[in-house]
Design a protein around this motif. Structure first.
Motif, PDB file in Angstrom:
ATOM      1  N   VAL A  80       0.679  -1.274  -0.166  1.00  0.00           N
ATOM      2  CA  VAL A  80       0.030   0.018   0.094  1.00  0.00           C
ATOM      3  C   VAL A  80       1.020   1.306  -0.180  1.00  0.00           C
ATOM      4  O   VAL A  80       0.592   2.142  -0.559  1.00  0.00           O
ATOM      5  CB  VAL A  80      -0.823   0.072   1.123  1.00  0.00           C
ATOM      6  CG1 VAL A  80      -1.470   1.234   1.426  1.00  0.00           C
ATOM      7  CG2 VAL A  80      -1.865  -1.062   1.272  1.00  0.00           C
ATOM      8  N   ALA A  81       1.857   1.230   0.795  1.00  0.00           N
ATOM      9  CA  ALA A  81       2.990   2.501   1.107  1.00  0.00           C
ATOM     10  C   ALA A  81       3.402   2.754  -0.465  1.00  0.00           C
ATOM     11  O   ALA A  81       4.014   3.914  -0.583  1.00  0.00           O
ATOM     12  CB  ALA A  81       3.824   2.150   2.116  1.00  0.00           C
ATOM     13  N   GLU A  82       3.675   2.116  -1.134  1.00  0.00           N
ATOM     14  CA  GLU A  82       4.436   1.961  -2.599  1.00  0.00           C
ATOM     15  C   GLU A  82       3.508   2.269  -3.708  1.00  0.00           C
ATOM     16  O   GLU A  82       4.082   2.668  -4.903  1.00  0.00           O
ATOM     17  CB  GLU A  82       5.214   0.875  -2.704  1.00  0.00           C
ATOM     18  CG  GLU A  82       6.685   0.690  -1.741  1.00  0.00           C
ATOM     19  CD  GLU A  82       7.230  -0.582  -1.927  1.00  0.00           C
ATOM     20  OE1 GLU A  82       6.991  -1.454  -2.935  1.00  0.00           O
ATOM     21  OE2 GLU A  82       8.102  -0.729  -1.273  1.00  0.00           O
ATOM     22  N   ALA A  83       2.255   1.916  -3.539  1.00  0.00           N
ATOM     23  CA  ALA A  83       1.167   2.081  -4.676  1.00  0.00           C
ATOM     24  C   ALA A  83       0.848   3.674  -4.993  1.00  0.00           C
ATOM     25  O   ALA A  83       0.800   4.324  -3.969  1.00  0.00           O
ATOM     26  CB  ALA A  83       0.107   1.242  -4.169  1.00  0.00           C
ATOM     27  N   ASP A  84       0.678   3.838  -6.293  1.00  0.00           N
ATOM     28  CA  ASP A  84      -0.016   5.040  -6.423  1.00  0.00           C
ATOM     29  C   ASP A  84      -1.485   5.256  -6.302  1.00  0.00           C
ATOM     30  O   ASP A  84      -1.891   6.322  -6.048  1.00  0.00           O
ATOM     31  CB  ASP A  84       0.456   5.560  -8.019  1.00  0.00           C
ATOM     32  CG  ASP A  84       1.752   5.762  -8.206  1.00  0.00           C
ATOM     33  OD1 ASP A  84       2.540   6.554  -7.733  1.00  0.00           O
ATOM     34  OD2 ASP A  84       2.322   4.613  -8.784  1.00  0.00           O
ATOM     35  N   VAL A  85      -2.004   4.103  -6.530  1.00  0.00           N
ATOM     36  CA  VAL A  85      -3.569   4.098  -6.499  1.00  0.00           C
ATOM     37  C   VAL A  85      -3.893   2.759  -5.563  1.00  0.00           C
ATOM     38  O   VAL A  85      -3.130   1.583  -5.840  1.00  0.00           O
ATOM     39  CB  VAL A  85      -4.249   3.864  -7.746  1.00  0.00           C
ATOM     40  CG1 VAL A  85      -5.976   3.754  -7.506  1.00  0.00           C
ATOM     41  CG2 VAL A  85      -3.968   5.095  -8.508  1.00  0.00           C
ATOM     42  N   VAL A  86      -4.583   2.632  -4.722  1.00  0.00           N
ATOM     43  CA  VAL A  86      -5.307   1.598  -4.067  1.00  0.00           C
ATOM     44  C   VAL A  86      -6.646   1.421  -4.073  1.00  0.00           C
ATOM     45  O   VAL A  86      -7.366   2.226  -3.977  1.00  0.00           O
ATOM     46  CB  VAL A  86      -4.753   1.495  -2.545  1.00  0.00           C
ATOM     47  CG1 VAL A  86      -5.265   0.317  -2.016  1.00  0.00           C
ATOM     48  CG2 VAL A  86      -3.368   1.665  -2.487  1.00  0.00           C
ATOM     49  N   ALA A  87      -7.057   0.110  -4.701  1.00  0.00           N
ATOM     50  CA  ALA A  87      -8.622  -0.102  -4.875  1.00  0.00           C
ATOM     51  C   ALA A  87      -8.967  -1.028  -3.984  1.00  0.00           C
ATOM     52  O   ALA A  87      -8.286  -2.028  -3.939  1.00  0.00           O
ATOM     53  CB  ALA A  87      -9.004  -0.407  -6.528  1.00  0.00           C
ATOM     54  N   VAL A  88     -10.102  -0.709  -2.937  1.00  0.00           N
ATOM     55  CA  VAL A  88     -10.171  -1.650  -1.917  1.00  0.00           C
ATOM     56  C   VAL A  88     -11.645  -2.090  -2.086  1.00  0.00           C
ATOM     57  O   VAL A  88     -12.450  -1.041  -2.102  1.00  0.00           O
ATOM     58  CB  VAL A  88     -10.050  -1.127  -0.596  1.00  0.00           C
ATOM     59  CG1 VAL A  88     -10.257  -2.039   0.622  1.00  0.00           C
ATOM     60  CG2 VAL A  88      -8.500  -0.457  -0.273  1.00  0.00           C
ATOM     61  N   GLY A  89     -12.008  -3.147  -1.859  1.00  0.00           N
ATOM     62  CA  GLY A  89     -13.418  -3.666  -1.948  1.00  0.00           C
ATOM     63  C   GLY A  89     -13.725  -4.922  -2.827  1.00  0.00           C
ATOM     64  O   GLY A  89     -14.839  -5.450  -2.265  1.00  0.00           O
ATOM     65  N   PRO A  90     -13.455  -4.951  -4.201  1.00  0.00           N
ATOM     66  CA  PRO A  90     -14.055  -6.048  -4.860  1.00  0.00           C
ATOM     67  C   PRO A  90     -13.788  -7.181  -4.447  1.00  0.00           C
ATOM     68  O   PRO A  90     -12.752  -7.839  -4.157  1.00  0.00           O
ATOM     69  CB  PRO A  90     -13.104  -5.750  -6.314  1.00  0.00           C
ATOM     70  CG  PRO A  90     -12.747  -4.412  -6.480  1.00  0.00           C
ATOM     71  CD  PRO A  90     -12.519  -4.194  -4.602  1.00  0.00           C
ATOM     72  N   GLY A  91     -14.959  -8.003  -4.190  1.00  0.00           N
ATOM     73  CA  GLY A  91     -14.900  -9.306  -3.614  1.00  0.00           C
ATOM     74  C   GLY A  91     -14.776  -9.596  -2.307  1.00  0.00           C
ATOM     75  O   GLY A  91     -14.526 -10.761  -1.853  1.00  0.00           O
ATOM     76  N   LEU A  92     -14.485  -8.451  -1.539  1.00  0.00           N
ATOM     77  CA  LEU A  92     -14.395  -8.618   0.013  1.00  0.00           C
ATOM     78  C   LEU A  92     -15.962  -9.127   0.629  1.00  0.00           C
ATOM     79  O   LEU A  92     -16.640  -9.048   0.093  1.00  0.00           O
ATOM     80  CB  LEU A  92     -13.956  -7.285   0.480  1.00  0.00           C
ATOM     81  CG  LEU A  92     -12.537  -7.147   0.339  1.00  0.00           C
ATOM     82  CD1 LEU A  92     -12.450  -5.607   0.991  1.00  0.00           C
ATOM     83  CD2 LEU A  92     -11.434  -8.219   1.097  1.00  0.00           C
ATOM     84  N   LYS A  93     -15.601  -9.832   1.521  1.00  0.00           N
ATOM     85  CA  LYS A  93     -16.652 -10.223   2.477  1.00  0.00           C
ATOM     86  C   LYS A  93     -16.457 -10.001   4.025  1.00  0.00           C
ATOM     87  O   LYS A  93     -15.302  -9.783   4.176  1.00  0.00           O
ATOM     88  CB  LYS A  93     -17.029 -11.926   2.545  1.00  0.00           C
ATOM     89  CG  LYS A  93     -17.264 -12.272   0.968  1.00  0.00           C
ATOM     90  CD  LYS A  93     -18.640 -11.726   0.487  1.00  0.00           C
ATOM     91  CE  LYS A  93     -18.874 -12.093  -0.997  1.00  0.00           C
ATOM     92  NZ  LYS A  93     -20.291 -11.434  -1.554  1.00  0.00           N
ATOM     93  N   ASP A  94     -17.502 -10.041   4.700  1.00  0.00           N
ATOM     94  CA  ASP A  94     -17.383  -9.529   6.158  1.00  0.00           C
ATOM     95  C   ASP A  94     -17.148  -8.278   6.510  1.00  0.00           C
ATOM     96  O   ASP A  94     -15.966  -7.576   6.458  1.00  0.00           O
ATOM     97  CB  ASP A  94     -16.377 -10.533   6.768  1.00  0.00           C
ATOM     98  CG  ASP A  94     -16.434 -10.545   8.403  1.00  0.00           C
ATOM     99  OD1 ASP A  94     -16.427  -9.429   8.956  1.00  0.00           O
ATOM    100  OD2 ASP A  94     -16.541 -11.505   9.135  1.00  0.00           O
TER     101      ASP A  94
END
Length: 527
Positions: free
Chosen positions: A343-357
């Motif tokens: 995460v610290a090295e990414a330019d973009v972080v997309a969170v959520g696709p396919g997550l549960k709970d």
């Protein structure tokens, strides 16, 4: 020739003269009720808010893209706009009289009707000569203003070669900057004045390309409110003061062109997609491939450990990292140090696709926010939005470039009620509440009050995985350097039109989300 790295020009915020001119035009009056000389006209309260919205736009730029030098017209309304927009930035500001507004001479203070009634000979001469060359007695033609602006740009190029420069001026100056920087003809410039308006606190920008020439990269309105039409003779009317959204069209997008990075894959940014459970790894796959199709340079996928091997085979272009799982197959909310480092090295972080709970996702969301840099772009989708609804202040006041992509169910959780029929209004409410850009079924809103609407989408997009494609598409555009609202508008359009391109083969419904992926590059390229 010496050239700037980036050039922006911002029109001043709404002034009290703009308000008075609008009233005079509406009443059919000949004279505008002015109590100040032109140089001393102050901002209206709306204009002050617009200038503060411009400050938020500046704060949202990555540090390496922010202006280094600012130059302002000496007129009070422009100076006050610049002061509010630059407050706390440390960007040096200088005044230059060559950025002053066009002088109207004997026509100053008259409405269009007033000019025709009091100076019919001048109205006829203006019609004969055309706006470009017409010079009112005691005033300036557009060519006169172009000469002083040309001299200023020459000095800026010489004194600030390779630097990022921000100008604050007036509507005619914005048009003439386009004329000079883009090498327009008189006919092209006059066509622009007929087809476009220069909203108060709108931002136009250009960046140097590989050939060293400035290329148009930005055309937007940062203002909380768009201003009412000023109606001054010889001046282009600005955007009406209303909450209506703009329809996203190819023309709008062409005027808001995506950045075109140069160099290797690192220049197009790194996208990290965090998501996927044991039972939904395909969501991460769809989002990740969509990011690559949109132009991302490097792709990383972080998903449930049991799915990592299969994902690495299905998406050989990506680095795939397995994350610890709960007994139910959800990604655990405490996945260890490796994810934080990615995460610290990414330019973009997309969170959520396919997550549960929701609870595990909430913990995961906090880890991402703690590890991400202040300028890391964020895309929240699916369960990440549900988790955000339980912690609505996570983004508020952070200044993070973030986009939320809810469907109607997720919007209900975020709003705490059923969404109404007016999705423009609901998107705007979400943007204000969560302090992020929102893309709700093609209705896009920003926290500062801007709004757009994509009208090309059809029923076929309502298919499993389609939202994952849109979230990844958005992440890919952000990684190329698009700002959040720009990326959201382009993504909504490309998502919808890619679906349209599949209709001849599959009909209005029946195409699959994965079939959208191959259409994305062509759709983007043919805008």
């Amino acid at each position: 020739m010496a050239e700037l790295a980036t050039l922006w020009i911002v029109r001043h915020g709404e002034s009290t003269a703009n308000v008075a001119a609008t009233a005079a035009e509406a009443d059919g009056a000949e004279l505008i009720d002015l109590t100040h000389r032109d140089a001393d006209v102050p901002l209206s309260p709306t204009g002050e808010e617009q200038a503060r919205a411009t400050a938020r736009w500046l704060a949202g730029l990555p540090e390496g893209r922010r202006p280094e030098v600012a130059v302002v017209s000496p007129y009070l309304r422009a100076v006050r706009t610049a002061e509010l927009a630059l407050a706390g930035t440390g960007i040096p500001l200088t005044r230059d009289e060559r950025l002053r507004d066009r002088e109207l001479g004997i026509l100053d203070g008259l409405t269009g009707q007033g000019v025709r009634r009091r100076h019919p000979e001048e109205a006829a001469r203006r019609d004969r000569l055309g706006k470009f060359y017409y010079r009112p007695p005691g005033g300036e033609s557009w060519t006169d203003v172009a000469l002083r602006l040309r001299a200023l740009l020459g000095d800026l190029r010489r004194d600030h070669e390779g630097r990022r420069v921000l100008l604050f001026g007036h509507d005619a100056l914005v048009f003439l900057t386009r004329y000079l920087v883009e090498g327009l003809t008189e006919a092209e410039l006059m066509a622009l004045t007929r087809e476009h308006v220069i909203a108060n606190c709108s931002i136009n920008g250009w960046s140097a390309g590989t050939d060293g020439r400035l290329t148009r990269t930005c055309s937007t309105t940062s203002a909380t409110y768009a201003s009412r039409a000023p109606g001054r003779p010889g001046r282009t009317r600005s955007m009406p003061n209303r909450s209506d959204t703009q329809v996203i069209t190819p023309g709008l997008l062409r005027d808001w062109a995506l950045p075109v990075p140069t160099g290797g894959k690192q220049a197009r940014g790194t996208v990290l997609v965090v998501g996927g459970s044991r039972f939904t790894p395909g969501a991460v796959l769809l989002a990740g491939v969509a990011a690559l199709r949109a132009g991302a340079g490097v792709l990383q996928l972080a998903a449930a450990e049991s799915t990592a091997a299969a994902l690495s085979i299905q998406v050989p272009e990506a680095l795939v990292v397995g994350l610890p799982e709960t007994v139910d197959g959800a990604v655990a909310g405490q996945p260890g140090e490796l994810l934080g480092a990615l995460v610290a090295e990414a330019d973009v972080v997309a969170v959520g696709p396919g997550l549960k709970d929701i609870d595990e996702t909430g913990r995961l969301l906090r880890l991402v926010l703690d590890a991400a840099g202040p300028q890391t772009s964020l895309v929240f989708d699916a369960y990440a939005l549900g988790a955000l609804s339980h912690a609505p202040d996570l983004l508020v006041g952070s200044g993070r470039p973030a986009v939320l992509t809810p469907n109607l169910t997720e919007a209900r959780h975020l709003l705490g009620r059923e969404p109404g029929d007016d999705l423009d209004a609901e998107a705007a409410e979400l943007a204000r509440r969560y302090d992020a850009v929102v893309s709700l079924y093609g209705h896009i809103a920003t926290p500062d009050g801007r709004g757009w609407r994509e009208e090309s989408g059809d029923a076929g997009l309502g298919t499993s995985g389609s939202g994952d494609v849109r979230a990844g598409l958005l992440a890919g555009l952000l990684s190329r350097g698009a700002e959040p609202a720009q990326a959201a508008c382009w993504a909504a359009f490309a998502h919808a039109v890619s679906g349209q391109r599949l209709v001849p083969q599959f009909g209005r419904i029946g195409f699959l989300a994965r079939e959208l992926l191959d259409e994305i590059p062509h759709t983007l390229a043919t805008v």
